[in-house]
Design a protein around this motif. Structure first.
Motif, PDB file in Angstrom:
ATOM      1  N   LYS A   1      16.865 -26.020  19.047  1.00 12.02           N
ATOM      2  CA  LYS A   1      18.244 -26.322  19.421  1.00 12.02           C
ATOM      3  C   LYS A   1      19.138 -26.795  18.266  1.00 12.02           C
TER       4      LYS A   1
ATOM      5  N   ASP B   1      22.360 -25.396  16.306  1.00  7.62           N
ATOM      6  CA  ASP B   1      23.664 -25.372  16.990  1.00  7.62           C
ATOM      7  C   ASP B   1      24.380 -26.721  16.865  1.00  7.62           C
TER       8      ASP B   1
ATOM      9  N   HIS C   1      28.181 -27.540  15.512  1.00  6.61           N
ATOM     10  CA  HIS C   1      29.235 -28.260  16.246  1.00  6.61           C
ATOM     11  C   HIS C   1      29.725 -29.479  15.460  1.00  6.61           C
TER      12      HIS C   1
ATOM     13  N   HIS D   1      23.775 -17.006  19.313  1.00  2.81           N
ATOM     14  CA  HIS D   1      25.188 -16.821  18.963  1.00  2.81           C
ATOM     15  C   HIS D   1      25.386 -17.503  17.621  1.00  2.81           C
TER      16      HIS D   1
ATOM     17  N   THR E   1      27.395 -20.410  15.464  1.00  2.75           N
ATOM     18  CA  THR E   1      28.189 -21.646  15.587  1.00  2.75           C
ATOM     19  C   THR E   1      28.638 -22.022  14.176  1.00  2.75           C
TER      20      THR E   1
ATOM     21  N   HIS F   1      31.261 -22.132  19.047  1.00  2.90           N
ATOM     22  CA  HIS F   1      30.637 -20.813  19.040  1.00  2.90           C
ATOM     23  C   HIS F   1      31.673 -19.768  18.632  1.00  2.90           C
TER      24      HIS F   1
HETATM   25 ZN    ZN Z   1      26.641 -24.829  21.079  1.00  2.00          ZN
END
Ligand code: ZN
Ligand code: ZN
Length: 407
Positions: free
Chosen positions: A300, A303, A307, A342, A344, A351
Motif C-alpha cells: 500500500k 500510494d 498522496h 494507478h 499517484t 491519483h
Molecule cells: Zn490513493
C-alpha cells in the motif's frame, strides 16, 4: 505446462518526472536490482487499470484487473472495506467505510484521522451492536483510524449522502437521502441517529479521556462514506479455475480478495504503512506458491507517499520493496506479474490517469529489451499498452492456463 501466477500490485506506483530527482520518477530513480532481474526475463508494457486517461480509485482498478468489470460488479467501497475487516455480510446489509475523526463542539473537523490513531478496536465494544428502530449497527475496527459500519435488519437503501466534510475546519454534514424511496429516507435518518449515540459514547469514553490527558486528539466522531451493498462476485475458482490467495494488509484489498473467494493469508507485521514488514509478506507469498495457483500481493505505502508528495520517501520505499522482491527472483514454473493499480504522482498528491509499468516475468517468455522496470522503460516493451481487463487473460496465457477459443 501450468505455471503458477503471482500478481504483485504496488499501490499508486506510477509517477511523473521530478526535477529534484534529475527528471526521473521515484521508480526510475530507485535502485532496483531485483526488479531488474525480473525484467531480464519479462515481457514489459504499460497498463491503464481502467482506460486511457481514467483516474481510478483503487477499488475499481483492482476489480477490473482481476476481471470483474466495475460496471457490473462494483457495489460501493463500504462493503469491500467491511469484508476486509473480516466481517461477514448478509443480503440487504448497507455498508460504509468509517474514519475515526476529531471534531470540535460545533462538529467542525479538527483532524479527519484523529491524529492517525493507531488502534480503534478499543471503541468497538461500546459502538458495535447499537440498535435504532430495529436496525442493528455493526461496527468493526480496521487498521489505524479506519473501521467499517454495517446497517442490518430492515429494508434499507445505500442511496445516502456521505457524512464527511473532507477538510479540517468544515462542519460535518448530516446524512441525507439521495433518492425519494422510503428505504433511503430511513437509512439516512437512522444513520444520523446512530451517529448521535456514537458521539455521546465517544465523548465520555475512557480511552479518549486518556488521549486528551496525553494531549492527543480524541477519536470523538465517525466520518461515514462509501455506502454500498455486499458485492456479488463469481469466485476466482469458478471464473478461472484457480485456487487463489491474497497477502495484503490494507482492508480494501483484503475485502476484494474475500469478495472473490480468495483465501486471505494472515500476517503479523504487515501494516499497510511504510513500516510494513515487506519481507514477511513476500516470504508468505513464496511459501504459499505450492498451495495455490494464483497469489495476489498488495503493497500500500507507495500510494501514501504519492498522496503526501514525498518523492524521496516513495523512492526509498520502492527500494525496500525491491529488496523484499529478491524472494521472487529465480522462480520456475511461475509467472510473476509486477505492476501498480494507478499512478499517484507526488506533485499531484492524488491519483492520475497516467498508465503504470507492468511486466510479466517467467521462463521461456518472449523477453524484450527492457532492463530496468520503470514508467518510460516499460513503454519500450513488447506488451504495449494494455488495460486492466487484459491482465488476467495475458497472465493465464503466459502461465499456460488459457482456455482454447473456438472449436
Ligand atoms: Zn490513493
Ligand atoms: Zn490504489
Amino acid at each position: 505446462m501450468n505455471s503458477k501466477i503471482v500478481l504483485v500490485v504496488l499501490d499508486g506506483l506510477g509517477d511523473r518526472p521530478i526535477v529534484a530527482l534529475n527528471g526521473l520518477t521515484p521508480l526510475e530513480s530507485a535502485r532496483t536490482p531485483h526488479l531488474s532481474l525480473l525484467a531480464e526475463k519479462a515481457e514489459c508494457g504499460l497498463l491503464d487499470a481502467i482506460g486511457v486517461g481514467v483516474r481510478p480509485t483503487s477499488d475499481v482498478a483492482i476489480l477490473n484487473m482481476l476481471g470483474y468489470l466495475p460496471e457490473k460488479y462494483y457495489s460501493g467501497r463500504g462493503p469491500l472495506e467491511a469484508l476486509g475487516t473480516g466481517l461477514s455480510l448478509k443480503e440487504g446489509d448497507v455498508c460504509f467505510r468509517v474514519n475515526f475523526a476529531t471534531v470540535d463542539s460545533q462538529l467542525k473537523v479538527v483532524d479527519r484521522r484523529a491524529g492517525r490513531i493507531s488502534d480503534c478496536s478499543v471503541f468497538e465494544k461500546e459502538l458495535n451492536g447499537i440498535e435504532v428502530e430495529g436496525v442493528k449497527f455493526v461496527l468493526k475496527a480496521g487498521l489505524g483510524h479506519r473501521a467499517a459500519l454495517v446497517m442490518r435488519g430492515i429494508e434499507l437503501s445505500p442511496s445516502v449522502s456521505e457524512i464527511d466534510s473532507h477538510a479540517a475546519g468544515k462542519k460535518v454534514p448530516e446524512a441525507k437521502p439521495l433518492s425519494q424511496e422510503p428505504a433511503a429516507k430511513r437509512a439516512a435518518s437512522f444513520l444520523n441517529e446512530y451517529l448521535k449515540k456514537a458521539r455521546v459514547v465517544l465523548k465520555k469514553h475512557k480511552h479518549n479521556k486518556e488521549r486528551q490527558k496525553q494531549k492527543l486528539p480524541p477519536a470523538n466522531y465517525l466520518l461515514v462514506r462509501g455506502a454500498g451493498t455486499p458485492p456479488k462476485l463469481p469466485s476466482f475458482e469458478e471464473k478461472y479455475g484457480l485456487k487463489s490467495a491474497c497477502v495484503a494488509a490494507e482492508g480494501l484489498y483484503k475485502g476484494v480478495a474475500r469478495a472473490a473467494g480468495m483465501h486471505v493469508i494472515p500476517l503479523n507485521g504487515a501494516t499497510g504503512k511504510s513500516d510494513s514488514d515487506l519481507l514477511a509478506k513476500v516470504v508468505a507469498v513464496k511459501k504459499n506458491i505450492p498451495n495455490y495457483d494464483f497469489l495476489l500481493l498488495h503493497v500500500k505505502a507507495t500510494d501514501n507517499f504519492g498522496h503526501d508528495g514525498d518523492f524521496v520517501g516513495k523512492r526509498n520505499f520502492i527500494e525496500r520493496v525491491d529488496g523484499a522482491l529478491k524472494e521472487l527472483v529465480g522462480l520456475h514454473h511461475a509467472v510473476v506479474v509486477v505492476t501498480g493499480d494507478h499512478s499517484t504522482p507526488c506533485e499531484m498528491r492524488d491519483h492520475s490517469g497516467d498508465p503504470v509499468p507492468i511486466m510479466f516475468s517467467g521462463d521461456g517468455l518472449r523477453k524484450d529489451n527492457v532492463k530496468k522496470f520503470g514508467e518510460r522503460e516499460c513503454a519500450k516493451g513488447i506488451v504495449g499498452r494494455i488495460s486492466g481487463k487484459d491482465v488476467m487473460p495475458e497472465a493465464l496465457n503466459l502461465a499456460g492456463r488459457a482456455p482454447l477459443f473456438g472449436s
